[in-house]
Design a protein around this motif. Structure first.
Motif, mmCIF file in Angstrom:
data_model
loop_
_atom_site.group_PDB
_atom_site.id
_atom_site.type_symbol
_atom_site.label_atom_id
_atom_site.label_comp_id
_atom_site.label_asym_id
_atom_site.label_seq_id
_atom_site.Cartn_x
_atom_site.Cartn_y
_atom_site.Cartn_z
ATOM 1 N N GLU A 1 0.867 -1.172 0.000
ATOM 2 C CA GLU A 1 0.000 0.000 0.000
ATOM 3 C C GLU A 1 0.907 1.227 0.000
ATOM 4 O O GLU A 1 1.724 1.417 0.904
ATOM 5 C CB GLU A 1 -0.890 0.009 1.256
ATOM 6 N N VAL A 2 0.786 2.078 -1.013
ATOM 7 C CA VAL A 2 1.727 3.179 -1.190
ATOM 8 C C VAL A 2 1.008 4.517 -1.121
ATOM 9 O O VAL A 2 0.133 4.796 -1.935
ATOM 10 C CB VAL A 2 2.452 3.066 -2.549
ATOM 11 N N GLU B 1 4.546 9.699 -2.133
ATOM 12 C CA GLU B 1 5.622 9.351 -1.211
ATOM 13 C C GLU B 1 6.946 9.160 -1.933
ATOM 14 O O GLU B 1 8.002 9.162 -1.316
ATOM 15 C CB GLU B 1 5.260 8.075 -0.441
ATOM 16 N N TYR B 2 6.885 9.014 -3.280
ATOM 17 C CA TYR B 2 8.107 8.796 -4.054
ATOM 18 C C TYR B 2 9.103 9.924 -3.864
ATOM 19 O O TYR B 2 10.292 9.756 -4.093
ATOM 20 C CB TYR B 2 7.789 8.639 -5.539
ATOM 21 N N SER C 1 12.156 9.101 -1.803
ATOM 22 C CA SER C 1 13.002 7.991 -2.193
ATOM 23 C C SER C 1 14.115 8.489 -3.086
ATOM 24 O O SER C 1 14.214 9.665 -3.414
ATOM 25 C CB SER C 1 12.179 6.930 -2.922
ATOM 26 N N ALA D 1 11.237 0.134 -5.121
ATOM 27 C CA ALA D 1 10.148 0.604 -4.260
ATOM 28 C C ALA D 1 9.814 2.065 -4.574
ATOM 29 O O ALA D 1 8.639 2.449 -4.625
ATOM 30 C CB ALA D 1 10.525 0.451 -2.796
ATOM 31 N N GLY D 2 10.842 2.886 -4.798
ATOM 32 C CA GLY D 2 10.593 4.283 -5.144
ATOM 33 C C GLY D 2 9.871 4.418 -6.465
ATOM 34 O O GLY D 2 8.975 5.254 -6.621
ATOM 35 N N ARG E 1 6.172 3.517 -5.992
ATOM 36 C CA ARG E 1 5.456 4.625 -5.360
ATOM 37 C C ARG E 1 5.112 5.698 -6.384
ATOM 38 O O ARG E 1 3.995 6.227 -6.400
ATOM 39 C CB ARG E 1 6.290 5.214 -4.223
ATOM 40 N N TYR E 2 6.075 6.010 -7.230
ATOM 41 C CA TYR E 2 5.834 7.000 -8.277
ATOM 42 C C TYR E 2 4.761 6.508 -9.250
ATOM 43 O O TYR E 2 3.844 7.249 -9.616
ATOM 44 C CB TYR E 2 7.136 7.301 -9.023
ATOM 45 N N LYS F 1 2.329 4.551 -8.825
ATOM 46 C CA LYS F 1 0.994 4.553 -8.237
ATOM 47 C C LYS F 1 0.463 5.967 -7.993
ATOM 48 O O LYS F 1 -0.705 6.118 -7.610
ATOM 49 C CB LYS F 1 0.995 3.740 -6.937
ATOM 50 N N SER F 2 1.301 6.964 -8.226
ATOM 51 C CA SER F 2 0.863 8.347 -8.042
ATOM 52 C C SER F 2 0.734 9.104 -9.359
ATOM 53 O O SER F 2 0.245 10.234 -9.379
ATOM 54 C CB SER F 2 1.861 9.088 -7.147
ATOM 55 N N PHE G 1 4.903 -6.371 -4.844
ATOM 56 C CA PHE G 1 4.302 -5.054 -4.941
ATOM 57 C C PHE G 1 2.958 -5.069 -5.664
ATOM 58 O O PHE G 1 2.300 -4.032 -5.754
ATOM 59 C CB PHE G 1 5.244 -4.096 -5.689
#
Length: 327
Positions: free
Chosen positions: A9-10, A14-15, A18, A70-71, A74-75, A77-78, A98
């Motif tokens: 869950e991201v 939040e990226y 990172s 992971a970074g 996050r990106y 998903k945004s 993920f």
């Protein structure tokens, strides 16, 4: 379809905390990505540009070269522009936790090369993983070989890495080979492939061929995929693997198909030359690249790729490749 465990869950944006650097997508209305490293040589963005420009769209694929998976996720998903992402080494397995779900091909191969989206029953975006490499291998043969002379007969894959897993699935489950021989310089890699398939109850018909004597005793393959880089054998394991392949190449009769997955920096590889001299029909790896990319584009855009578009794109990419090798 199987739900992946440990889905991440991201939080949105939040990226920024990172080490992943946001790519420039300002010239595109929508985009897909390719995440991995190193990937600067990839022809995938050119392929996708050709596809979307043929659709009259200002869409494309952008390289996301990074060690920070992971970074990147996050990106991804945004990003409101994103259609999804291609995934290449070293993340084809690492990306699985993920994701929300895996399609059958991704689950069977145990490696992912494509992320696409689907809205869940609760209206939330679901991140789905699949493997279109298997479709690229399948289509390379279906589009270049008359009939199915390999169906019900042994297939062979050279190599024991991530591509080997996809090739095994394509040869056995999509093209109907009776069994799949694996030839590789490193026994441990082959053991890992067979073990992974065994863990899913699907190791039947996988045969590690470790010596020339075994190659002579077995029914010769009717179809081969070479999934290794172009190099001159040096170690003992490399020399034996090449001898086994040459033994198989010179057994059997008639023109049989061999797909040479290696096309960078040149499709003119040692294995393609050996196969051609032994009377095999050599199919270039660019065919598999085109097939898997078209499958990705269909998932990302929701559009079916018809034969006319495929032929149009294939001509463009092959012309680009020919020009590149003239330079």
């Amino acid at each position: 379809m199987t739900t992946a465990t440990h889905a991440l869950e991201v939080p949105v944006l939040e990226y920024t905390n990172s080490s992943f650097t946001k790519p420039d997508t300002s010239q595109l209305d929508r985009c897909a990505y390719l995440v991995g490293t190193p990937i600067s040589h990839s022809q995938s963005p050119a392929l996708h540009h050709a596809i979307y420009s043929s659709m009259g769209k200002r869409w494309g694929q952008v390289l996301a070269e990074t060690h920070d998976l992971a970074g990147f996720i996050r990106y991804l998903k945004s990003d409101a522009k994103s259609m999804g992402s291609g995934v290449t080494m070293p993340f084809k397995v690492a990306v699985i936790p993920f994701l929300d779900e895996l399609e059958e091909a991704g689950q069977a191969v145990g490696a992912i090369n494509t992320i696409f989206y689907r809205n869940g029953s609760d209206g939330r975006r679901q991140y789905i993983g699949t493997n279109t490499d298997v479709l690229g291998v399948r289509d390379a043969f279906l589009n270049n070989v008359v009939g199915a002379p390999y169906k019900g007969k042994p297939g062979l894959v050279v190599g024991g890495g991530g591509t080997c897993r996809a090739v095994v699935y394509a040869l056995r489950d999509l093209l109907g080979c009776s069994c799949v021989y694996i030839v590789n310089r490193d026994k441990a890699e082959v053991d890992a492939v067979i073990h992974e398939y065994a863990s899913r109850g699907a190791s039947h018909g996988l045969i590690h061929v470790a010596s020339v004597e075994e190659a002579i005793s077995l029914i010769p393959p009717a179809i081969i995929v070479s999934a290794v880089p172009d190099f001159q054998p040096k170690t003992a394991g490399e020399v034996v693997a090449r001898q086994i392949l040459e033994t198989f190449l010179h057994r059997g009769e008639g023109s049989r198909p061999l797909l040479e997955m290696c096309y960078h920096p040149s499709p003119d590889t040692a294995i393609s030359r050996l196969a051609a001299s032994a009377g095999w029909q050599v199919i270039g790896g660019i065919e598999a690249m085109i097939g898997q990319g078209l499958a990705q584009a269909s998932l990302w855009t929701g559009r079916q790729i018809d034969s006319d578009l495929r032929e149009q794109i294939a001509r463009k990419i092959k012309d680009m490749q020919a020009q590149r090798h003239k330079l």
